[in-house]
Design an enzyme around this catalytic site. Structure first.
Site, mmCIF file in Angstrom:
data_model
loop_
_atom_site.group_PDB
_atom_site.id
_atom_site.type_symbol
_atom_site.label_atom_id
_atom_site.label_comp_id
_atom_site.label_asym_id
_atom_site.label_seq_id
_atom_site.Cartn_x
_atom_site.Cartn_y
_atom_site.Cartn_z
ATOM 1 N N ARG A 88 -9.305 -0.549 -4.362
ATOM 2 C CA ARG A 88 -9.576 0.281 -3.651
ATOM 3 C C ARG A 88 -11.445 0.158 -3.780
ATOM 4 O O ARG A 88 -11.797 -0.008 -4.840
ATOM 5 C CB ARG A 88 -9.232 1.603 -4.000
ATOM 6 C CG ARG A 88 -8.375 2.273 -3.357
ATOM 7 C CD ARG A 88 -7.619 3.509 -4.267
ATOM 8 N NE ARG A 88 -8.996 4.826 -4.402
ATOM 9 C CZ ARG A 88 -8.486 5.951 -5.012
ATOM 10 N NH1 ARG A 88 -7.207 5.936 -4.992
ATOM 11 N NH2 ARG A 88 -9.516 6.523 -5.216
ATOM 12 N N LYS A 143 -2.567 10.395 -12.253
ATOM 13 C CA LYS A 143 -2.059 11.519 -11.639
ATOM 14 C C LYS A 143 -1.077 11.022 -10.491
ATOM 15 O O LYS A 143 0.052 11.413 -10.475
ATOM 16 C CB LYS A 143 -3.160 12.347 -10.884
ATOM 17 C CG LYS A 143 -4.086 13.061 -11.736
ATOM 18 C CD LYS A 143 -4.972 13.917 -10.943
ATOM 19 C CE LYS A 143 -5.782 13.232 -10.152
ATOM 20 N NZ LYS A 143 -6.939 12.438 -10.561
ATOM 21 N N ARG A 169 -17.675 8.979 -9.890
ATOM 22 C CA ARG A 169 -16.661 9.783 -9.574
ATOM 23 C C ARG A 169 -16.249 10.687 -10.845
ATOM 24 O O ARG A 169 -15.864 11.831 -10.869
ATOM 25 C CB ARG A 169 -15.445 9.253 -9.301
ATOM 26 C CG ARG A 169 -15.347 8.636 -7.818
ATOM 27 C CD ARG A 169 -14.397 7.398 -7.438
ATOM 28 N NE ARG A 169 -12.993 7.816 -7.426
ATOM 29 C CZ ARG A 169 -11.921 6.846 -7.643
ATOM 30 N NH1 ARG A 169 -12.218 5.759 -7.915
ATOM 31 N NH2 ARG A 169 -10.806 7.466 -7.739
HETATM 32 P P1 AMP Z 1 -7.892 10.393 -5.265
HETATM 33 O O1 AMP Z 1 -7.069 9.215 -4.538
HETATM 34 O O2 AMP Z 1 -7.334 11.532 -5.524
HETATM 35 O O3 AMP Z 1 -8.665 9.773 -6.331
HETATM 36 O O4 AMP Z 1 -8.817 10.795 -4.075
HETATM 37 C C1 AMP Z 1 -10.194 9.616 -3.738
HETATM 38 C C2 AMP Z 1 -11.237 10.439 -2.983
HETATM 39 O O5 AMP Z 1 -10.792 11.307 -2.053
HETATM 40 C C3 AMP Z 1 -12.141 11.183 -3.996
HETATM 41 O O6 AMP Z 1 -13.340 10.629 -4.962
HETATM 42 C C4 AMP Z 1 -12.802 12.041 -2.882
HETATM 43 O O7 AMP Z 1 -13.936 11.646 -2.453
HETATM 44 C C5 AMP Z 1 -11.574 12.505 -1.845
HETATM 45 N N1 AMP Z 1 -10.772 13.536 -2.188
HETATM 46 C C6 AMP Z 1 -9.451 13.530 -2.435
HETATM 47 N N2 AMP Z 1 -9.001 14.660 -2.924
HETATM 48 C C7 AMP Z 1 -10.023 15.719 -2.745
HETATM 49 C C8 AMP Z 1 -10.214 17.059 -2.967
HETATM 50 N N3 AMP Z 1 -9.307 17.742 -3.139
HETATM 51 N N4 AMP Z 1 -11.641 17.409 -2.495
HETATM 52 C C9 AMP Z 1 -12.660 16.480 -2.359
HETATM 53 N N5 AMP Z 1 -12.490 15.378 -2.042
HETATM 54 C C10 AMP Z 1 -11.317 14.638 -2.306
#
Ligand code: AMP
Length: 221
Positions: free
Chosen positions: A162, A13, A173
């Site tokens: 990360r 993404k 996740r």
């Molecule tokens: P990402 O970088 O999009 O993979 O997000 C990393 C982490 O941030 C996720 O595993 C969640 O803990 C948190 N996170 C990011 N976006 C959201 C969202 N829209 N709702 C809830 N948690 C989020």
């Protein structure tokens, strides 16, 4: 153009959102990046989000919804954008519908990047990130190596992994993702906005597929 990118963690993404943002000239909004920045700066939102993110769980809807709503309340509110990592629940999707309706902005499409779990686990274990907050480029040992070992191509910062890309956190996740994903896809399928794209193969091929399906969708409208 107003787009949402959905897909499991590690489906690409972020990479595709960055390309769409550069090539279509739209703002890239990543709630994950906003939250990681909030943690780095130790803001109240960051302190609240940190334990959820470290365990691979979703940050509560109210917190993330307010972050996004605040962005759209600003005088320089984005008119054209690609949302990456938001919404992640049906409640968030409904909150976003309200925010966009208030601004009289309509979504053009919601792109779902489909990648199976085994591939995700393999990919995330090879993922490396640039920690520079002005860059945040991402690399992968399997399909996007940096030119110089361990250094960012764009800004030469040493790359880091990360904390939530560790295998057990990735599995958590993925579990969280599968629990809510079907309902989220249905929300957008019912609105006639959903486009499904296979998220495997090289980055440019996936981008071309997105581009082709977006063009087809625009023709049908
Ligand atoms: P990402 O970088 O999009 O993979 O997000 C990393 C982490 O941030 C996720 O595993 C969640 O803990 C948190 N996170 C990011 N976006 C959201 C969202 N829209 N709702 C809830 N948690 C989020």
């Amino acid at each position: 153009m107003r787009l949402i990118l959905l897909g499991p963690p590690g489906s690409g993404k972020g990479t595709q959102a960055k390309l769409l943002s550069q090539r279509l000239g739209v703002v890239h909004i990543s709630t994950g990046d906003i939250l990681r920045q909030a943690i780095d700066q130790q803001t109240p939102e960051g302190k609240l989000a940190q334990p959820y993110m470290a365990k691979g769980n979703l940050v509560p809807d109210e917190v993330v919804n307010e972050i996004v709503a605040a962005l759209f309340r600003r005088p320089d509110c984005p008119k054209d954008f690609v949302l990456d990592g938001y919404p992640r629940t049906v409640e968030q999707a409904r909150a976003l519908d309200d925010v966009l309706n208030r601004q009289k902005l309509h979504l053009d499409a919601v792109i779902f990047l489909a990648v199976d779990d085994a591939e995700i686990i393999k990919r995330l274990s090879g993922r490396w990130n640039c920690p520079n907050p002005h860059c945040r480029a991402t690399y992968n040992a399997f399909n996007k190596m940096p030119r110089v070992d361990n250094l960012c191509d764009e800004c030469q910062s040493p790359l880091v992994q990360r904390e939530d890309d560790r295998e057990e956190t990735v599995r958590q996740r993925l579990q969280v993702f599968h629990k809510v994903n079907e309902a989220l896809l249905k929300h957008y399928r019912d609105q006639g906005l959903l486009i499904e794209v296979t998220g495997t193969g090289d980055i440019e091929t996936i981008y071309k597929e997105i581009d082709k399906k977006l063009a087809k969708k625009r023709k049908v409208k």
